[in-house]
Write an enzyme that holds these catalytic residues in place. Sequence first.
Site, PDB file in Angstrom:
ATOM      1  N   ASN A 114      71.762  75.352  21.523  1.00 15.75           N
ATOM      2  CA  ASN A 114      72.399  74.328  22.360  1.00 15.75           C
ATOM      3  C   ASN A 114      71.802  74.283  23.766  1.00 15.75           C
ATOM      4  O   ASN A 114      71.513  73.202  24.290  1.00 15.75           O
ATOM      5  CB  ASN A 114      73.909  74.576  22.437  1.00 15.75           C
ATOM      6  CG  ASN A 114      74.582  74.482  21.079  1.00 15.75           C
ATOM      7  OD1 ASN A 114      73.925  74.181  20.079  1.00 15.75           O
ATOM      8  ND2 ASN A 114      75.876  74.749  21.035  1.00 15.75           N
ATOM      9  N   THR A 159      60.657  27.572  40.487  1.00 17.11           N
ATOM     10  CA  THR A 159      62.041  27.961  40.202  1.00 17.11           C
ATOM     11  C   THR A 159      62.459  27.138  38.996  1.00 17.11           C
ATOM     12  O   THR A 159      62.015  25.989  38.834  1.00 17.11           O
ATOM     13  CB  THR A 159      63.003  27.686  41.383  1.00 17.11           C
ATOM     14  OG1 THR A 159      63.108  26.287  41.572  1.00 17.11           O
ATOM     15  CG2 THR A 159      62.524  28.354  42.675  1.00 17.11           C
ATOM     16  N   HIS A 160      63.263  27.721  38.131  1.00 16.63           N
ATOM     17  CA  HIS A 160      63.634  27.058  36.860  1.00 16.63           C
ATOM     18  C   HIS A 160      62.385  26.664  36.073  1.00 16.63           C
ATOM     19  O   HIS A 160      62.402  25.666  35.358  1.00 16.63           O
ATOM     20  CB  HIS A 160      64.510  25.815  37.090  1.00 16.63           C
ATOM     21  CG  HIS A 160      65.676  26.055  37.978  1.00 16.63           C
ATOM     22  ND1 HIS A 160      66.947  26.343  37.518  1.00 16.63           N
ATOM     23  CD2 HIS A 160      65.764  26.084  39.333  1.00 16.63           C
ATOM     24  CE1 HIS A 160      67.761  26.521  38.543  1.00 16.63           C
ATOM     25  NE2 HIS A 160      67.070  26.382  39.652  1.00 16.63           N
ATOM     26  N   SER A 281      43.909  33.140  15.402  1.00 18.78           N
ATOM     27  CA  SER A 281      44.836  32.770  14.334  1.00 18.78           C
ATOM     28  C   SER A 281      44.113  32.924  13.007  1.00 18.78           C
ATOM     29  O   SER A 281      42.913  32.654  12.909  1.00 18.78           O
ATOM     30  CB  SER A 281      45.281  31.314  14.523  1.00 18.78           C
ATOM     31  OG  SER A 281      45.694  30.763  13.286  1.00 18.78           O
ATOM     32  N   LYS A 287      42.267  28.910  17.995  1.00 19.33           N
ATOM     33  CA  LYS A 287      43.308  29.598  18.764  1.00 19.33           C
ATOM     34  C   LYS A 287      42.810  30.834  19.503  1.00 19.33           C
ATOM     35  O   LYS A 287      42.007  31.604  18.995  1.00 19.33           O
ATOM     36  CB  LYS A 287      44.436  30.024  17.825  1.00 19.33           C
ATOM     37  CG  LYS A 287      45.231  28.853  17.301  1.00 19.33           C
ATOM     38  CD  LYS A 287      46.125  28.264  18.360  1.00 19.33           C
ATOM     39  CE  LYS A 287      47.547  28.689  18.107  1.00 19.33           C
ATOM     40  NZ  LYS A 287      48.418  28.352  19.205  1.00 19.33           N
ATOM     41  N   GLU A 294      52.726  38.861  24.552  1.00 17.53           N
ATOM     42  CA  GLU A 294      53.927  38.612  23.750  1.00 17.53           C
ATOM     43  C   GLU A 294      54.495  39.914  23.174  1.00 17.53           C
ATOM     44  O   GLU A 294      55.715  40.101  23.104  1.00 17.53           O
ATOM     45  CB  GLU A 294      53.615  37.623  22.629  1.00 17.53           C
ATOM     46  CG  GLU A 294      53.389  36.215  23.163  1.00 17.53           C
ATOM     47  CD  GLU A 294      52.874  35.255  22.107  1.00 17.53           C
ATOM     48  OE1 GLU A 294      53.241  34.076  22.163  1.00 17.53           O
ATOM     49  OE2 GLU A 294      52.099  35.680  21.222  1.00 17.53           O
TER      50      GLU A 294
HETATM   51  N1  ARG Z   1      68.313  70.629  16.140  1.00 18.35           N
HETATM   52  C1  ARG Z   1      69.526  70.774  16.928  1.00 18.35           C
HETATM   53  C2  ARG Z   1      69.566  69.646  17.960  1.00 18.35           C
HETATM   54  O1  ARG Z   1      68.615  68.975  18.104  1.00 18.35           O
HETATM   55  C3  ARG Z   1      69.604  72.075  17.578  1.00 18.35           C
HETATM   56  C4  ARG Z   1      70.994  72.494  17.916  1.00 18.35           C
HETATM   57  C5  ARG Z   1      71.751  73.024  16.771  1.00 18.35           C
HETATM   58  N2  ARG Z   1      72.935  73.580  17.298  1.00 18.35           N
HETATM   59  C6  ARG Z   1      74.051  73.780  16.575  1.00 18.35           C
HETATM   60  N3  ARG Z   1      75.089  74.239  17.178  1.00 18.35           N
HETATM   61  N4  ARG Z   1      74.085  73.466  15.303  1.00 18.35           N
HETATM   62  O2  ARG Z   1      70.577  69.414  18.613  1.00 18.35           O
END
Ligand code: ARG
Length: 468
Positions: A114, A159-160, A281, A287, A294
Amino acid sequence: MTAGGKPLWSGRFSEPPAPEAHALGRSLDVDARLAPHDVAAGVAHVRALQDAGLLEAADADALASALTAVGVEIAEGTLAFDGADEDVHSAVERAVTERLGSLGERLHAGRSRNDLVVTDLRLWLLAASERIEEDLAALIAVLIDHAREHDATVMPGLTHARFAQPVTLGHHLLAHAWAFDRDRERLTQWADRASTSALGAGAIATSTFGLDPVATARRLGLLRAFENSIDAVSDRDFVQEFSAVAAIVGTHVSRLAADLARWTDESLAWADFDDAYATGSSMMPQKRNPDTAELARGKAARIAARFGQLTALLQGLPLGYHRDLQEDKEPAFDAADTLELVLPALTGAVRTLAIHPQAMRAACDAEGLYATDLAEALVRSGMPFREAHRRTGALLRELEERGSRLRDLTAQEWAAFGVPGGGALLDADRSVASRTIAGGPSTSSVRAQADALSARLGARAERISPLG
Ligand code: ARG
């Protein structure tokens, strides 16, 4: 998963994940590109463990070398990812453990995927934002080059999408450049906020190891460490904000592209794309289509959608890590990739654009462009503006009814109108030069703007990045 094909977290589980659950959860195809940052974050974490007395110096060195070697293998494409690897973090840890055995198993103390994934993604986006800033600088530089060359090239300001008042081409081009300059500033300001390490936050509540998050942040070249471990693993506003800035860049890109597509069409013919940036084209041999412009315009929709996707993903999520958050990487990477694809192409199209100053000047024959100058001349001789506006409008209507033109008015008629010698005002160079105000369309203003923008480009180039 570990070398034995078990997930990192297999301890309390009696069976491996179902193949379809594993397939759903696997993010390696998307997040493999975080590998260099995962390695850097791993090395910084190893040093934090060493500082906290949890690793002997020799073990810390061995772990750092193994991480670095794994990083090299991933970069060279020689590391075989295991089908069982859930994500890049698992793959790097597995590869380190395969090299070092039980020493490798010491790596993950006091960290979680995490805090790791947040730190990796911040590092990735910071590096991408530097590349995008450079791409923007290159685009601004070619706009400035054309603007300097065309600081006196007159054209109808619109403008516009209708003829309004004469301006200089340089002034119009720098209007785009200022928007891109603000985008660079947005990226710089975003980068300052994003330069925060989450390492040490762990899964949500830090750890009992007394790790020093500030030292870790410094090792990663980041400006600061997290202030709150729950926020550290929950916060994705750095991703959302990055995509918002990217969407704004996309918007600016699309508006420049729209101007170029219009200027190069047959009705205006103010410019031509170089063959290298035009397309033919498959059916119509004559073209020369503005596909580069684009597509640059079309890609803006995609970037805006990535911001929308991230916003939908994040809103309503309670705090803490949720696996939903794994879905943040694809839109973030795509927003950055799309800009890195579009900006150089548009820059090339602008750099090689053949501009036709004579066609722009010829378009300035349209008399309506000078109506406001006439009204302002009446104001300078004392008339209230509203009356001057009515009077000028009435003159134009009368001439239209007679099938006549301002240029046909006699000296007497000009005097009767209230602007003796008014015919001299029907002149684009004079009109533009008479707008002496800073930030206006005059040649001197264009030069001053170009100087100011160039100085801003130079100043930003000196910003030293810790990330390289
Ligand atoms: N691959 C996970 C992500 O991108 C990693 C974290 C996984 N953590 C967990 N508590 N399961 O978030």
